[in-house]
Design a protein around this motif. Structure first.
Motif, mmCIF file in Angstrom:
data_model
loop_
_atom_site.group_PDB
_atom_site.id
_atom_site.type_symbol
_atom_site.label_atom_id
_atom_site.label_comp_id
_atom_site.label_asym_id
_atom_site.label_seq_id
_atom_site.Cartn_x
_atom_site.Cartn_y
_atom_site.Cartn_z
ATOM 1 N N ALA A 93 0.837 -1.445 -0.060
ATOM 2 C CA ALA A 93 0.005 0.084 0.024
ATOM 3 C C ALA A 93 0.789 1.486 0.044
ATOM 4 N N ASP A 94 2.098 1.221 0.060
ATOM 5 C CA ASP A 94 3.119 2.062 0.171
ATOM 6 C C ASP A 94 3.965 2.556 -1.713
ATOM 7 N N ASP A 95 3.383 1.478 -2.286
ATOM 8 C CA ASP A 95 3.639 0.910 -4.075
ATOM 9 C C ASP A 95 2.517 1.444 -4.769
ATOM 10 N N LEU A 96 3.203 1.834 -6.254
ATOM 11 C CA LEU A 96 2.193 2.164 -7.198
ATOM 12 C C LEU A 96 2.346 1.270 -8.363
ATOM 13 N N PHE A 97 0.707 0.478 -8.787
ATOM 14 C CA PHE A 97 0.639 0.055 -10.144
ATOM 15 C C PHE A 97 0.995 0.678 -11.143
ATOM 16 N N THR A 98 2.080 0.303 -11.771
ATOM 17 C CA THR A 98 1.425 1.397 -13.185
ATOM 18 C C THR A 98 0.255 1.110 -13.762
ATOM 19 N N PRO A 99 -0.423 2.202 -15.058
ATOM 20 C CA PRO A 99 -1.493 1.850 -15.588
ATOM 21 C C PRO A 99 -2.287 0.289 -15.916
ATOM 22 N N THR A 100 -0.711 0.529 -17.042
ATOM 23 C CA THR A 100 -1.359 -1.025 -17.384
ATOM 24 C C THR A 100 -0.481 -2.215 -17.193
ATOM 25 N N ALA A 101 -0.412 -2.573 -15.622
ATOM 26 C CA ALA A 101 0.321 -3.626 -15.183
ATOM 27 C C ALA A 101 -0.982 -4.743 -14.528
ATOM 28 N N ILE A 102 -2.072 -4.510 -14.760
ATOM 29 C CA ILE A 102 -2.709 -6.067 -14.261
ATOM 30 C C ILE A 102 -3.741 -6.180 -15.778
ATOM 31 N N GLU A 103 -4.319 -5.279 -17.205
ATOM 32 C CA GLU A 103 -3.831 -5.453 -18.263
ATOM 33 C C GLU A 103 -2.856 -6.303 -18.274
#
Length: 318
Positions: A93-103
């Protein structure tokens, strides 16, 4: 809203300054068929309220509150037990997914049929008042580039260097078939589980896409920023040894050799540097012990890394 295909487990304790950005990185995904289990691990700050507000506004979020801190491994396991989708992923919860990570992660597994997929990641470091992502480090690239679908450790031993939980997505059936869970009550719980995944998978995928920005907190409160503490060092070394033991037990000799080489080049020289000036002789003893153990298994670091090699030659005498 479409039926979710992946559950993202998001554990956090006292991370109110960062949690909102982490949840925003989920909301901004190019693929929207996800759900997230937010595990508040006994926080005393504003983290519980941030999690609860997210769940009230978006039904894709579910919140679990621990009355007292159980640790990151236990928090992840609580979320893992609640997964009811074909795939599972993790995001601290202190990190970030890039916008296409799940895709990219889920799309790759859909196409390949593999048990799990591992992507690349970069450090998110403080620069003034902001955070800026760095570059993909060489050891991360070695594990994840070029793209490989349906590979194994025998074909791609360098994959063993990607030991973090949050750069991967897995089939939940794979996790449950092998009883995969995070060790509890210790730090660096990713390492053993990662090697269990590599050695038990029928096949896995790697992709060079950056899927996570891994935050190095400006206030210095990240666990990885406190390896000078004896208890943190002990858990760190236990994680290194535990991961190697999994590879050895599986007969993954090439992967074990690749992992030893990486540890000698990347992990141990900084620890030896800390040990050289540390006031506690036990710190030097612990570092010296693992340096001797690993040098007995593999070659010394390349001669061009003269400073690191000299540190390790000194450390083996402690």
């Amino acid at each position: 809203m479409s039926t979710p295909v992946v559950t993202v487990v998001v554990p956090g304790r006292d991370i109110a300054p960062y949690a909102g950005a982490a949840l925003d990185s989920l909301r901004q995904q190019t693929r929207a068929d996800w759900r997230a289990v937010l595990v508040d691990d006994g926080s005393l700050d504003g983290t519980p309220a941030i999690f609860d507000e997210a769940a009230e506004a978006d039904p894709r979020f579910t919140v679990v509150h621990n009355e007292r801190p159980l640790g990151l491994g236990a928090a992840r396991n609580l979320g893992l037990d609640l997964v009811d989708t074909p795939f599972v992923a993790f995001l601290d919860a202190d990190d970030l997914f890039t916008p296409t990570a799940i895709e990219r992660l889920v799309g790759t597994l859909d196409a390949s049929g593999s048990d799990f997929v591992a992507g690349a990641y970069v450090r998110l470091r403080p620069v003034g008042e902001e955070y800026e992502p760095g570059i993909v480090q060489p050891w991360v690239a070695a594990a994840t580039a070029p793209e490989r679908l349906g590979t194994t450790l025998a074909d791609h031993p360098a994959a063993s260097g990607n030991i973090v939980a949050w750069s991967k997505a897995s089939r939940i059936e794979f996790c449950r078939r092998h009883g995969l869970r995070f060790p509890e009550g210790r730090l660096y719980e990713d390492q053993v589980l990662a090697q269990q995944m590599y050695t038990r998978a029928r096949a896995f995928d790697v992709i060079p896409d950056v899927v996570v920005h891994w935050r190095e907190r400006a206030d210095g409160s990240s666990i990885t920023q406190h390896r000078e503490r004896l208890a943190v060092l002990q858990d760190y070394l236990d994680g290194l040894r535990g991961g190697l033991a999994v590879l050895d037990a599986a007969g993954a000799h090439s992967a074990s050799a690749a992992r030893v080489d990486l540890i000698l080049r990347m992990d141990l020289p900084p620890l030896a540097g800390i040990a050289a000036r540390h006031p506690d002789a036990e710190y030097r003893r612990l570092v010296g012990s693992i340096v001797r153990d690993l040098l007995a298994r593999g070659d010394e670091p390349a001669r061009e890394e003269s400073a690191s090699a000299e540190l390790l030659r000194t450390a083996r005498l402690w």
